[in-house]
Design a protein around this motif. Structure first.
Motif, short mmCIF file in Angstrom:
data_model
loop_
_atom_site.label_atom_id
_atom_site.label_comp_id
_atom_site.label_asym_id
_atom_site.label_seq_id
_atom_site.Cartn_x
_atom_site.Cartn_y
_atom_site.Cartn_z
N GLN A 475 -8.89 -3.31 -8.30
CA GLN A 475 -7.60 -3.46 -7.62
C GLN A 475 -7.73 -3.92 -6.17
OE1 GLN A 475 -7.62 0.26 -8.94
NE2 GLN A 475 -5.79 0.27 -10.20
N ARG A 476 -8.93 -4.28 -5.76
CA ARG A 476 -9.12 -4.67 -4.37
C ARG A 476 -10.33 -5.58 -4.22
NH1 ARG A 476 -7.37 -2.91 0.62
NH2 ARG A 476 -8.80 -3.18 2.38
N LEU A 477 -10.13 -6.67 -3.48
CA LEU A 477 -11.21 -7.61 -3.15
C LEU A 477 -11.21 -7.81 -1.65
CD1 LEU A 477 -10.59 -10.36 -5.88
CD2 LEU A 477 -12.34 -8.56 -5.94
N GLU A 478 -12.39 -7.79 -1.04
CA GLU A 478 -12.53 -8.07 0.38
C GLU A 478 -13.59 -9.14 0.55
OE1 GLU A 478 -13.32 -4.54 2.57
OE2 GLU A 478 -11.41 -3.58 2.06
N TYR A 500 -1.39 -9.08 -3.59
CA TYR A 500 -0.97 -9.45 -2.24
C TYR A 500 -2.20 -9.68 -1.37
CZ TYR A 500 3.52 -7.75 -3.88
OH TYR A 500 4.67 -7.57 -4.62
N ALA A 501 -2.11 -10.67 -0.48
CA ALA A 501 -3.26 -11.06 0.33
C ALA A 501 -2.95 -10.89 1.81
CB ALA A 501 -3.63 -12.52 0.05
N ASN A 504 -7.06 -11.72 8.06
CA ASN A 504 -7.21 -11.05 9.37
C ASN A 504 -6.05 -10.08 9.59
OD1 ASN A 504 -9.58 -12.46 9.95
ND2 ASN A 504 -8.45 -14.17 10.86
N SER A 505 -5.75 -9.30 8.54
CA SER A 505 -4.73 -8.23 8.55
C SER A 505 -3.30 -8.75 8.59
CB SER A 505 -4.96 -7.27 9.73
OG SER A 505 -6.24 -6.68 9.65
N GLN A 506 -3.09 -10.07 8.46
CA GLN A 506 -1.75 -10.64 8.43
C GLN A 506 -1.41 -11.08 7.01
OE1 GLN A 506 0.34 -10.60 11.13
NE2 GLN A 506 -1.35 -9.44 12.08
N PRO A 507 -0.17 -10.80 6.55
CA PRO A 507 0.20 -11.21 5.18
C PRO A 507 0.01 -12.72 4.98
CG PRO A 507 1.84 -9.74 6.10
CD PRO A 507 0.93 -10.10 7.23
N ALA A 508 -0.48 -13.06 3.79
CA ALA A 508 -0.73 -14.47 3.48
C ALA A 508 -0.22 -14.78 2.08
CB ALA A 508 -2.22 -14.78 3.58
N HIS A 509 0.20 -16.03 1.90
CA HIS A 509 0.73 -16.48 0.61
C HIS A 509 -0.43 -16.77 -0.35
CE1 HIS A 509 3.34 -18.43 -2.29
NE2 HIS A 509 2.55 -19.50 -2.27
N THR A 534 -0.96 -4.21 -5.88
CA THR A 534 0.06 -3.16 -5.70
C THR A 534 1.34 -3.58 -6.41
OG1 THR A 534 0.70 -4.19 -3.60
CG2 THR A 534 -0.85 -2.34 -3.49
N PRO A 535 1.34 -3.53 -7.74
CA PRO A 535 2.47 -4.05 -8.52
C PRO A 535 3.67 -3.11 -8.50
CG PRO A 535 0.83 -3.08 -9.97
CD PRO A 535 0.26 -3.01 -8.58
N TRP A 536 4.86 -3.69 -8.34
CA TRP A 536 6.08 -2.89 -8.39
C TRP A 536 6.26 -2.27 -9.76
CZ3 TRP A 536 9.89 -3.29 -11.93
CH2 TRP A 536 9.93 -4.44 -12.71
N SER A 537 5.78 -2.96 -10.81
CA SER A 537 5.97 -2.47 -12.17
C SER A 537 5.28 -1.13 -12.37
CB SER A 537 5.45 -3.49 -13.18
OG SER A 537 4.08 -3.77 -12.95
#
Length: 562
Positions: A475-478, A500-501, A504-509, A534-537
């Motif tokens: 559930q996580r990649l860095e 979600y991506a 540098n700690s800023q949301p990205a598309h 982090t799925p809403w479902s």
């Protein structure tokens, strides 16, 4: 009703929708039966003064609503996934998982000769149907008890309901042999999700088990001996005589040859008839009850063949545990190689080393697959398939590892798990993206296919550039990225809702890259990229499930206090 809804929710949480569908059919049918068979009740409570259809509708609605809410943490992700997946039909080709399965692609179900299997499970050598079928055998004495329950308690309206449910479910389990199967397929929503008609035996077992309980009460009641039916005794005696002929005639003449398990079933019929006569004549004490329980348990356990003989399995050459353990040498080699990377191969040839030995693979079999992976499954280069694993008998030379069981070949053209490109072409749909990806001369290591325009800077020749993973979790990649100019980071993971991506700690598309992978724009210099699932479902479904259980518990507590 709310408690029953929680139980239905637990069935949903178990993950098998065919069981839930069958339970929902039983619930809705019970509600409809309540409406048309309700008697006038004289209770003084206001609830009973309402019309029967209102009472049944409220019960079914509460049960269904609470059941849906209780299972939401399983249902919501499943509903989301079905819109992004293909379903395989056991034949070449597939269709969207949310699309109704065509009638001709449903399993055939039980054969009509399965009626005999209710009494003799090995009748017709156990050949009772194709595909996944469940033997309808419930034991000789339990079946006799169910008949007694129906005969003595037919006036009880729920006995009539259970009898009808068992009959309808068994007819449905015959698949295309039965008109009931075709009619329910046409009128009942989502019943096609329970693709294997033979599984409807589950409802037969449910109904017959309760009918057998009615039969137990009748058999051990004080008035049973007086009301014992001469007609029923004659029918049972006739069955025993026929079974005796079937047992002794072949023994005398040596033909036809009879399966030993069929002979065993005939012996159980004799024992059941004798025990029935013993109890029906007034022997209803503790000894008789122990004998009934012992016979039922012995009968059912004798035909429980879920654990097959290991020697018999070994003779077939398909002992899957041995095949899995034979991969230990190959797994040791793969673990010694620098990663990350994936292993490919034919699904039918290689055991599941992914789940058992934690080796990332593109090998796996299932009823469904994500659409993006299904379309990219042959593109081992962009899926980071560095190695291919095959049986040792494969004649192709050039392997990098070999033992007595397996060979491993290296794919020199495999791309890393993530890489940076500085050119992109736009393909508005996954289909057009796949066409560009498969066009002659296309280099996915240099150019990406994206679903919307993206501005990138040209690459800088000779400047250092690279990608390194610091965390690889489900559930996580860095990732740490170094690039001399603005580029697109292509991650060889499936594009899917809920990811979600951050850069540098800023949301990205996240772009859809290469018809099904993930793409994130990264600036020049050193960059830290994080992708998190982090799925809403899951979270929304989990909140609804928690609310269903807590709400029902609080309502029960309040009802007890009042």
């Amino acid at each position: 009703s709310a408690i029953a809804g929680l139980m239905l929710g637990l069935s949903i949480l178990a993950g098998g929708m065919h069981v839930v569908i069958m339970q929902a059919l039983a619930i809705v049918a019970a509600g409809a039966y309540q409406i048309f068979s309700s008697r006038s009740l004289e209770e003084s409570l206001p609830w009973y003064r309402r019309p029967s259809w209102q009472r049944a509708a409220v019960v079914v609605a509460v049960l269904g609503t609470v059941g849906f809410a209780a299972g939401a943490v399983q249902l919501f992700p499943s509903m989301e996934y079905s819109a992004h997946a293909f379903r395989f039909l056991g034949k070449p080709g597939a269709l969207p998982a949310s699309e109704k399965i065509p009638y001709q692609d449903l399993s055939d179900g039980l054969w009509p000769n399965s009626f005999a299997a209710m009494l003799i499970p090995q009748a017709f050598n156990g050949n009772i149907g194709n595909s996944e079928v469940i033997n309808p055998y419930l034991g000789v004495f339990p079946l006799l008890l169910a008949v007694l329950g129906i005969w003595r308690n037919w006036a009880h309206r729920w006995v009539r309901y259970l009898t009808g449910l068992a009959l309808a479910a068994f007819l449905y389990s015959l698949g295309s042999f039965s008109l009931v199967h075709g009619v329910l397929y046409a009128v009942v929503p989502w019943i096609w999700m329970a693709r294997e008609a033979g599984r409807m035996v589950y409802l037969v077992d449910f109904a017959v088990s309760i009918l057998a309980a009615f039969g137990v009460d009748s058999l051990f009641s004080s008035g049973f001996r007086l009301l014992n039916s001469i007609t029923l005794n004659r029918i049972l005696a006739g069955i025993v005589i026929v079974c005796a002929a079937g047992l002794f005639v072949p023994a005398l003449y040596g033909r036809p040859e009879v399966n030993l398990w069929v002979d065993f079933s005939l012996m159980l019929i004799f024992l059941s008839y004798g025990l029935y006569q013993y109890v029906a004549r007034g022997n209803t004490g503790g000894a008789a009850r122990v004998l009934v329980a012992a016979l039922v348990l012995f009968d059912l356990s004798a035909f429980d063949w879920t654990a097959r003989n290991l020697l018999a399995v070994s003779r077939t050459g398909v002992n899957h545990l041995d095949r899995l353990l034979s991969t230990r040498g190959a797994v040791t080699f793969l673990r010694s190689q620098p990663g990350p990377f994936r292993v490919g191969g034919a699904v039918e040839q290689v055991p599941n080393i992914a789940d058992n030995f934690d080796i990332a693979t593109t090998i796996g079999g299932g009823v469904t697959l994500p659409i993006e992976f299904f379309k990219l499954r042959d593109h081992g280069d962009i899926l980071n398939v560095r190695y291919r694993m095959v049986p040792a008998s494969t004649p192709q030379p050039g392997e990098v590892y070999r033992d007595d069981f397996w060979k491993i070949y290296e794919n020199p053209g495999a791309l890393p798990r993530a890489w940076v490109v500085h050119e992109a072409v736009v393909a508005p749909s996954p289909e057009t993206g796949q066409e560009k990806l498969e066009s002659p001369g296309f280099d996915p290591g240099r150019v990406a296919v994206v679903d919307s325009p993206v501005a990138l800077d040209p690459s800088v020749n000779g400047a250092p550039e690279g990608v390194a993973f610091s965390t690889i979790e489900p559930q996580r990649l860095e990732l740490n990225v170094v690039t001399p100019s603005k580029g697109l980071l292509v991650v060889s993971e499936m594009f899917y809702p809920g990811w979600y991506a951050t850069v540098n700690s800023q949301p990205a598309h996240i772009y859809r890259a290469d018809a099904g992978l993930r793409g994130i724009v990264v600036p020049r210099g050193e960059t830290r990229v994080t992708l998190e699932y982090t799925p809403w479902s899951v979270y929304g479904g989990g909140a609804l499930t928690l609310l269903a259980f807590l709400g029902t518990g609080m309502a029960l507590r309040r009802a007890r206090r009042s």
